[in-house]
Design a protein around this motif. Structure first.
Motif, PDB file in Angstrom:
ATOM      1  N   VAL A   1      10.526   1.230  -4.322  1.00  0.00           N
ATOM      2  CA  VAL A   1       9.410   1.760  -3.539  1.00  0.00           C
ATOM      3  C   VAL A   1       8.119   1.747  -4.350  1.00  0.00           C
ATOM      4  CG1 VAL A   1       8.483   3.875  -2.505  1.00  0.00           C
ATOM      5  CG2 VAL A   1      10.806   3.137  -1.956  1.00  0.00           C
ATOM      6  N   THR A   2       8.184   2.133  -5.618  1.00  0.00           N
ATOM      7  CA  THR A   2       6.980   2.189  -6.438  1.00  0.00           C
ATOM      8  C   THR A   2       6.363   0.804  -6.610  1.00  0.00           C
ATOM      9  OG1 THR A   2       7.833   4.107  -7.623  1.00  0.00           O
ATOM     10  CG2 THR A   2       6.061   2.881  -8.684  1.00  0.00           C
ATOM     11  N   THR A   3       7.181  -0.191  -6.907  1.00  0.00           N
ATOM     12  CA  THR A   3       6.669  -1.561  -7.070  1.00  0.00           C
ATOM     13  C   THR A   3       6.087  -2.084  -5.765  1.00  0.00           C
ATOM     14  OG1 THR A   3       8.289  -2.027  -8.802  1.00  0.00           O
ATOM     15  CG2 THR A   3       7.278  -3.916  -7.722  1.00  0.00           C
ATOM     16  N   ARG A   4       6.792  -1.867  -4.669  1.00  0.00           N
ATOM     17  CA  ARG A   4       6.292  -2.361  -3.377  1.00  0.00           C
ATOM     18  C   ARG A   4       4.980  -1.685  -3.004  1.00  0.00           C
ATOM     19  NH1 ARG A   4      11.867  -2.179  -2.318  1.00  0.00           N
ATOM     20  NH2 ARG A   4      11.760  -0.253  -1.100  1.00  0.00           N
ATOM     21  N   LEU A   5       4.882  -0.393  -3.286  1.00  0.00           N
ATOM     22  CA  LEU A   5       3.674   0.336  -2.929  1.00  0.00           C
ATOM     23  C   LEU A   5       2.464  -0.170  -3.724  1.00  0.00           C
ATOM     24  CD1 LEU A   5       2.565   2.652  -1.210  1.00  0.00           C
ATOM     25  CD2 LEU A   5       3.125   4.215  -3.065  1.00  0.00           C
ATOM     26  N   MET A   6       2.654  -0.445  -5.013  1.00  0.00           N
ATOM     27  CA  MET A   6       1.519  -0.886  -5.831  1.00  0.00           C
ATOM     28  C   MET A   6       1.051  -2.292  -5.439  1.00  0.00           C
ATOM     29  SD  MET A   6       3.393  -1.542  -9.499  1.00  0.00           S
ATOM     30  CE  MET A   6       2.047  -2.388 -10.293  1.00  0.00           C
ATOM     31  N   ASN A   7       1.875  -3.013  -4.692  1.00  0.00           N
ATOM     32  CA  ASN A   7       1.486  -4.346  -4.231  1.00  0.00           C
ATOM     33  C   ASN A   7       0.991  -4.366  -2.786  1.00  0.00           C
ATOM     34  OD1 ASN A   7       2.091  -5.734  -6.655  1.00  0.00           O
ATOM     35  ND2 ASN A   7       4.267  -5.657  -6.173  1.00  0.00           N
ATOM     36  N   GLU A   8       0.844  -3.185  -2.181  1.00  0.00           N
ATOM     37  CA  GLU A   8       0.361  -3.099  -0.803  1.00  0.00           C
ATOM     38  C   GLU A   8      -1.129  -3.456  -0.722  1.00  0.00           C
ATOM     39  OE1 GLU A   8       1.803  -2.726   1.954  1.00  0.00           O
ATOM     40  OE2 GLU A   8       3.684  -1.617   1.679  1.00  0.00           O
ATOM     41  N   ARG A   9      -1.549  -3.747   0.511  1.00  0.00           N
ATOM     42  CA  ARG A   9      -2.955  -4.041   0.779  1.00  0.00           C
ATOM     43  C   ARG A   9      -3.411  -3.228   1.977  1.00  0.00           C
ATOM     44  NH1 ARG A   9      -4.400  -8.463  -2.126  1.00  0.00           N
ATOM     45  NH2 ARG A   9      -6.298  -8.818  -0.932  1.00  0.00           N
ATOM     46  N   VAL A  10      -4.666  -2.868   1.973  1.00  0.00           N
ATOM     47  CA  VAL A  10      -5.263  -2.167   3.109  1.00  0.00           C
ATOM     48  C   VAL A  10      -6.631  -2.788   3.373  1.00  0.00           C
ATOM     49  CG1 VAL A  10      -6.313  -0.351   1.686  1.00  0.00           C
ATOM     50  CG2 VAL A  10      -5.811   0.110   4.093  1.00  0.00           C
ATOM     51  N   ASP A  11      -6.931  -3.070   4.636  1.00  0.00           N
ATOM     52  CA  ASP A  11      -8.187  -3.741   5.004  1.00  0.00           C
ATOM     53  C   ASP A  11      -8.369  -5.055   4.240  1.00  0.00           C
ATOM     54  OD1 ASP A  11      -8.775  -1.676   6.712  1.00  0.00           O
ATOM     55  OD2 ASP A  11     -10.066  -0.614   5.307  1.00  0.00           O
ATOM     56  N   GLY A  12      -7.240  -5.743   3.965  1.00  0.00           N
ATOM     57  CA  GLY A  12      -7.313  -7.038   3.314  1.00  0.00           C
ATOM     58  C   GLY A  12      -7.497  -7.004   1.808  1.00  0.00           C
ATOM     59  N   ARG A  13      -7.509  -5.823   1.210  1.00  0.00           N
ATOM     60  CA  ARG A  13      -7.690  -5.717  -0.237  1.00  0.00           C
ATOM     61  C   ARG A  13      -6.503  -4.991  -0.853  1.00  0.00           C
ATOM     62  NH1 ARG A  13      -8.415  -0.590  -1.605  1.00  0.00           N
ATOM     63  NH2 ARG A  13      -9.348   0.870  -0.102  1.00  0.00           N
TER      64      ARG A  13
ATOM     65  N   ALA B   1      15.160   8.965  -7.327  1.00  0.00           N
ATOM     66  CA  ALA B   1      15.969   7.850  -6.850  1.00  0.00           C
ATOM     67  C   ALA B   1      15.250   7.089  -5.741  1.00  0.00           C
ATOM     68  CB  ALA B   1      17.323   8.354  -6.353  1.00  0.00           C
ATOM     69  N   PHE B   2      14.622   7.812  -4.823  1.00  0.00           N
ATOM     70  CA  PHE B   2      13.909   7.149  -3.725  1.00  0.00           C
ATOM     71  C   PHE B   2      12.764   6.295  -4.261  1.00  0.00           C
ATOM     72  CE2 PHE B   2      10.491   7.183  -0.489  1.00  0.00           C
ATOM     73  CZ  PHE B   2      11.138   6.469   0.505  1.00  0.00           C
ATOM     74  N   MET B   3      12.048   6.795  -5.276  1.00  0.00           N
ATOM     75  CA  MET B   3      10.915   6.069  -5.822  1.00  0.00           C
ATOM     76  C   MET B   3      11.335   4.948  -6.769  1.00  0.00           C
ATOM     77  SD  MET B   3       8.380   7.475  -4.310  1.00  0.00           S
ATOM     78  CE  MET B   3       7.137   6.516  -5.163  1.00  0.00           C
ATOM     79  N   GLY B   4      12.603   4.986  -7.240  1.00  0.00           N
ATOM     80  CA  GLY B   4      13.063   3.978  -8.186  1.00  0.00           C
ATOM     81  C   GLY B   4      12.760   4.327  -9.623  1.00  0.00           C
TER      82      GLY B   4
END
Length: 386
Positions: free
Chosen positions: A196-208, A136-139
């Protein structure tokens, strides 16, 4: 005690240890608090030694995994960048948003129990709650519950057997499930669920953008760790309350005490037994000298029962200094998901006490302890009166 590396101070896989890990660790803490074995290399039993390691990430590296593990097996500054990305998912706002669904899952499970009778807690409540609440938390869809539970059972069996080949296959299988979920969301585009899963896959780190490998690693760490520890916590909490009627009665009267009470019960009886570190240079700890590149096993199940920090380790007290409790670790690697775990366990226990009249142990069927590396119990039989 000699500072030279011994061949073997103890055998972590001996039946006398595995049958009751906490009792064995209590004894080792007195006899040989920094102990060497071929299986675990250096094991640390004392609170002060474990706390020192947790707070000195320069000397004691977290990069102890052979596989990509974000952020669990990383050190600063790389660890810091990913922690900054992850921590907002467990901030107060997301926890408030998830609270109603988490409570609903707990109440539904408890309401499904028979009105009176004996039940096996891990099968009826522990595993289903951990699985349902994490999905449920992950969607994730409900359709994943059954195959995920089957995967968890195979993974636990392979872990206990030390079957590295099977564990490798299971890791690939789990990664495949996550990759399928990511592919479905990419195919859906703007219609993908805002979870959460969708938002996480669209995250960026160090501009990428994160790579799929990085997303899979983060989700794997969240999910596999959550499924094992939350179910273990449920078994520990219910067994303790059933065997300590005065604590159960008090928490029924004063549910506001639950947060401190849950942390204290899980200090007494650890849901997660150990964690790893690797030395980056020669160092002496607890009177023993270790060389660079040596593996350390931090035994939470011992450190949180250390008499030097807590007095009588089995005494239930609600006035302890919470900073001493290493349930969720300490230092820069303190568990980022601690707010979620605490909320889940509080809501579950609160619902259980509200919707039942009595929890009682089945004296003729004592609980069966889980074996290392697992904590808690593999089986807990209770009588529950709704």
């Amino acid at each position: 005690m000699s500072k030279h590396c011994p061949h073997q101070d103890w055998d972590p896989r001996a039946d006398t240890v595995l049958d009751d890990q906490l009792a064995a660790y209590d004894a080792m803490r007195q006899r040989c608090p920094v102990a060497f074995s071929d299986y675990l290399q250096w094991s640390l039993f004392r609170h002060e030694d474990v706390k020192r390691v947790l707070e000195d990430h320069a000397t004691f590296s977290n990069a102890a995994s052979r596989h990509l593990s974000i952020p669990n097996a990383m050190d600063p500054p790389e660890h810091t960048r990913f922690r900054r990305l992850i921590e907002p998912y467990f901030a107060p706002g997301p926890m408030r948003d998830f609270e109603p669904l988490c409570r609903e899952i707990a109440v539904e499970l408890i309401d499904s129990l028979p009105a009176e009778g004996e039940l096996e807690v891990m099968t009826a409540l522990g595993h289903p709650f951990a699985l349902r609440v994490q999905c449920a938390f992950m969607g994730w869809p409900d359709a994943l519950h059954v195959p995920m539970q089957a995967w968890v059972e195979r993974q636990q069996a392979a872990t206990l057997a030390g079957d590295r080949e099977a564990l490798g296959r299971l890791a690939l299988e789990f990664d495949g499930v996550i990759r399928s979920l990511l592919a479905e969301r990419r195919l859906a585009g703007a219609l993908a669920p805002d979870d959460v899963t969708t938002r996480l896959m669209n995250e960026r780190v160090d501009g990428r953008a994160l790579t799929d490998e990085e997303v899979v690693s983060i989700i794997r760490n969240w999910t596999v760790g959550e499924l094992g520890t939350i179910s273990a916590c449920v078994g520990i909490l219910l067994r303790y309350l059933a065997e300590h009627g005065e604590v159960q009665a008090r928490l029924r009267r004063e549910p506001e005490l639950l947060p401190a009470a849950i942390d204290e019960i899980l200090r007494i009886d650890a849901p997660l037994m150990s964690n790893r570190r690797v030395t980056t240079c020669p160092v002496e700890i607890g009177g023993r000298r270790t060389e660079a590149g040596q593996r350390l096993t931090l035994l939470w199940g011992s450190a949180n029962r250390d008499e030097a920090a807590f007095g009588d380790p089995d005494e239930f007290r609600l006035d302890r200094d919470p900073s001493l409790n290493l349930l969720y670790g300490a230092g820069v690697h303190v568990c980022p998901g601690a707010p979620l775990a605490r909320m889940e366990l509080q809501l579950f226990t609160q619902a259980l006490l509200k919707h039942t009249r009595q929890l009682a142990s089945v004296v003729e069927k004592p609980a069966t302890r889980a074996r290392f590396p697992a904590g808690g119990y593999s089986q807990v039989r209770l009588r529950v009166t709704l």
